[in-house]
Design an enzyme around this catalytic site. Sequence first.
Site, PDB file in Angstrom:
ATOM      1  N   LEU A  69       0.873  -1.174   0.000  1.00  0.00           N
ATOM      2  CA  LEU A  69       0.000   0.000   0.000  1.00  0.00           C
ATOM      3  C   LEU A  69       0.908   1.222   0.000  1.00  0.00           C
ATOM      4  CD1 LEU A  69      -2.663  -0.934   2.730  1.00  0.00           C
ATOM      5  CD2 LEU A  69      -2.932  -1.066   0.240  1.00  0.00           C
ATOM      6  N   ASP A  70       0.496   2.276  -0.681  1.00  0.00           N
ATOM      7  CA  ASP A  70       1.273   3.511  -0.652  1.00  0.00           C
ATOM      8  C   ASP A  70       1.406   4.010   0.781  1.00  0.00           C
ATOM      9  OD1 ASP A  70       1.377   3.409  -3.412  1.00  0.00           O
ATOM     10  OD2 ASP A  70      -0.355   4.728  -3.674  1.00  0.00           O
ATOM     11  N   LYS A  71       2.425   4.771   1.038  1.00  0.00           N
ATOM     12  CA  LYS A  71       2.679   5.300   2.374  1.00  0.00           C
ATOM     13  C   LYS A  71       1.431   5.931   2.987  1.00  0.00           C
ATOM     14  CE  LYS A  71       5.104   9.078   4.718  1.00  0.00           C
ATOM     15  NZ  LYS A  71       6.015  10.238   4.546  1.00  0.00           N
TER      16      LYS A  71
END
Length: 323
Positions: free
Chosen positions: A145-147
């Site tokens: 997942l993106d940050k």
Amino acid sequence: MAAEAMLEIPAEQHAVVPAVLDGMRLDAVAAKLFSAYSRARLQAWIEQGRLTRNGVAALRLRDAVAAGDRLELLAQVDDENAAVAAQAIDLNIVYADDSLAVIDKPAGLVVHPGAGVRDGTLQNALLHRFPQAMQLPRAGIVHRLDKDTSGLLVVALNLSAHKRLVAAMAARRIRREYEAVANGAITVGSTIDAPIARDPRNRLRMAVVPGGREATTHFSVLERFRHHTHVRVRLETGRTHQIRVHFAHLRHPLVGDTTYGGRAQRGTGLDAATRAALLAFPRQALHARELAFAHPESGIDLKFESPLPDDLQALLRCLRANQ
């Protein structure tokens, strides 16, 4: 240093070729007899001389084997965790057993070290919480997942589970659903089928690019506001920034997404409080709400849900108040 950068993995090390596999090519037989490892990994080890056949290093993948041949594998993986320190970082563990763990990741937590980020990541946390993850590529992380995306992801805790979960992800057998808030009024749900690749004008971004990798996103409308839309999203593929890129492609970038144009405030009639809340929202309004898949060992269907985090709930309340 090279020796320290490798980690020996205890696994099936010896096997005798059964009659049913007589005459098959070496890499195919190895994949059946040493099933804890992927065929691609086994092919690499064969070419490195790490598989012997009757005591002699076997280097050619296509060589035929004979019933009764004795294969010995020196199983080894590049220790991608060698430079990653185990760190005591709090994790919201939704589920865990001997094979896998499901983590509810908060916004702001990077999944693994990369450019500009050396520690404080999910990978650091996994190595501390699950020491056995040291044996797995990237501590068992199967997808990212993106940050600044919150929500659920699954990690493997042994080699067999890692191989099967990676295969399930590639075969699109892991169901991933998200909730997001997009800029603009979206009338109905739809499917976005548009290829994604590096943006040729900005290598730090992804974009819809002819000839890019196949990317398919399904979405439905949950709630409409004056100038925004709350959507439910299901990924069929898993390209980098896929949801963010696809909604930007529709000219409905996600609220708070500074990379893909979601920071701009559109529409008239927004009151001061709503406009301020939108401008202050610190991340892309995206949450991995649901994760469903078959357990890699038992085959039992698993399903996990994560409630919307407080910041997204507050954003939705603000948008409802401005109707």
